[in-house]
Scaffold this active site. Structure first.
Site, PDB file in Angstrom:
ATOM      1  CD  GLU A 115       0.625  -6.015   5.379  1.00 17.46           C
ATOM      2  OE1 GLU A 115      -0.088  -6.038   4.359  1.00 17.46           O
ATOM      3  OE2 GLU A 115       1.309  -6.994   5.752  1.00 17.46           O
ATOM      4  N   GLY A 126      -0.053  -5.169   0.461  1.00 20.34           N
ATOM      5  CA  GLY A 126      -1.212  -5.084  -0.415  1.00 20.34           C
ATOM      6  C   GLY A 126      -0.968  -5.734  -1.764  1.00 20.34           C
ATOM      7  CB  ALA A 149      -0.910  -0.006   1.219  1.00 20.41           C
ATOM      8  CD  GLU A 160      -3.538  -7.536   2.278  1.00 19.41           C
ATOM      9  OE1 GLU A 160      -4.064  -7.783   3.367  1.00 19.41           O
ATOM     10  OE2 GLU A 160      -3.252  -6.370   1.924  1.00 19.41           O
TER      11      GLU A 160
END
Length: 257
Positions: free
Chosen positions: A131, A108, A65, A111
């Site tokens: 994270e 991300g 992210a 993911e």
């Protein structure tokens, strides 16, 4: 529709979306995710497209992210921004999505790859959910999809330590389908996409949905869904054509009907 953060192309029945923020290692900010989901949905509506490929190019898939965007966010900002509703829309894409992953596939990015249906990795691919290293945790499905893909113990290790794994290790634990040289990554993804695209699209769509359901429900409910889809396919022209062609020892001609 024009996009600023992704590149869109079509090659016959294959739609290709490439993340295109190389200066920030394809970090996934809100604008990029909105564009990506819109592109996926456009491909899903396009009857000339049967399979979608998602890639970040040869150097990096997505490093995670965009922390510059998230660093000052409050819980209220995240709720009102409906960030994760975009990820739910990816899950509803009916056509198969192949992730062609090279370089960093972290946070991300990992993911996002796990939101796809098949993952092809290059020899340089690196997977992880780091994270915890910045004081947060996966929020776009990492704890759930990684656990379903590799089991509790490996997902615990990867998420709680924040350490990444190589493509070889990802293949060994079942996170990716296969590994190929970097220069062969898109060729391999297109090869698989072309093979899938040659099949009757209604059958492919029904089978994908049944497999996705298998992760979310009990065996009994999943079997009931599978049987209903199975029965439905006997009402399609492609179903009749496929079986007739087999009996007549010829190549079937599927029309998506």
């Amino acid at each position: 529709m024009s996009y600023q953060n992704i590149l869109i192309t079509k090659e016959g029945p294959i739609g290709i979306a490439q993340l295109n923020r190389p200066k920030v290692l394809n970090a996934l900010n809100s604008e990029t995710m909105i564009e990506l989901v819109n592109a996926f949905e456009e491909f899903d509506k396009d009857q000339s497209v049967n399979v979608i490929i998602l890639t970040g190019g040869q150097n990096v898939f997505a490093a995670g992210a965009d922390l510059k965007e998230m660093a000052q966010a409050t819980p209220v900002d995240l709720v009102l921004g409906r960030r994760f509703e975009l990820w739910d829309r990816i899950r509803k894409i009916s056509k198969p999505i192949i992730a062609a992953v090279s370089g960093y596939c972290l946070g991300g990015g990992n993911e996002l790859a796990m939101n796809c249906d098949i993952i092809i990795a290059s020899e340089t691919a690196t997977f992880g959910q780091p994270e915890v290293n910045v004081g947060i945790m996966p929020g776009a499905g990492g704890t759930q999809r990684l656990t379903r893909a590799v089991g509790k113990y490996r997902s615990m290790e990867m998420i709680l330590t924040g350490k990444s794994i190589s493509a070889e290790e990802a293949l060994r634990i079942g996170l990716v389908n296969k590994i190929v040289p970097v220069e062969s990554l898109m060729d391999e993804a297109k090869k698989i996409a072309s093979e899938i695209a040659s099949k009757p699209p209604i059958s492919v769509r029904a089978a994908k949905e049944a497999i996705v359901r298998a992760q979310d429900t009990t065996l009994e409910v999943g079997l009931e869904f599978e049987r209903r889809a199975f029965y439905l396919l006997f009402a399609t022209e492609d179903g009749k054509e496929g079986m007739k062609a087999f009996l007549e020892k010829r190549k079937p001609v599927f029309k998506g009907k």
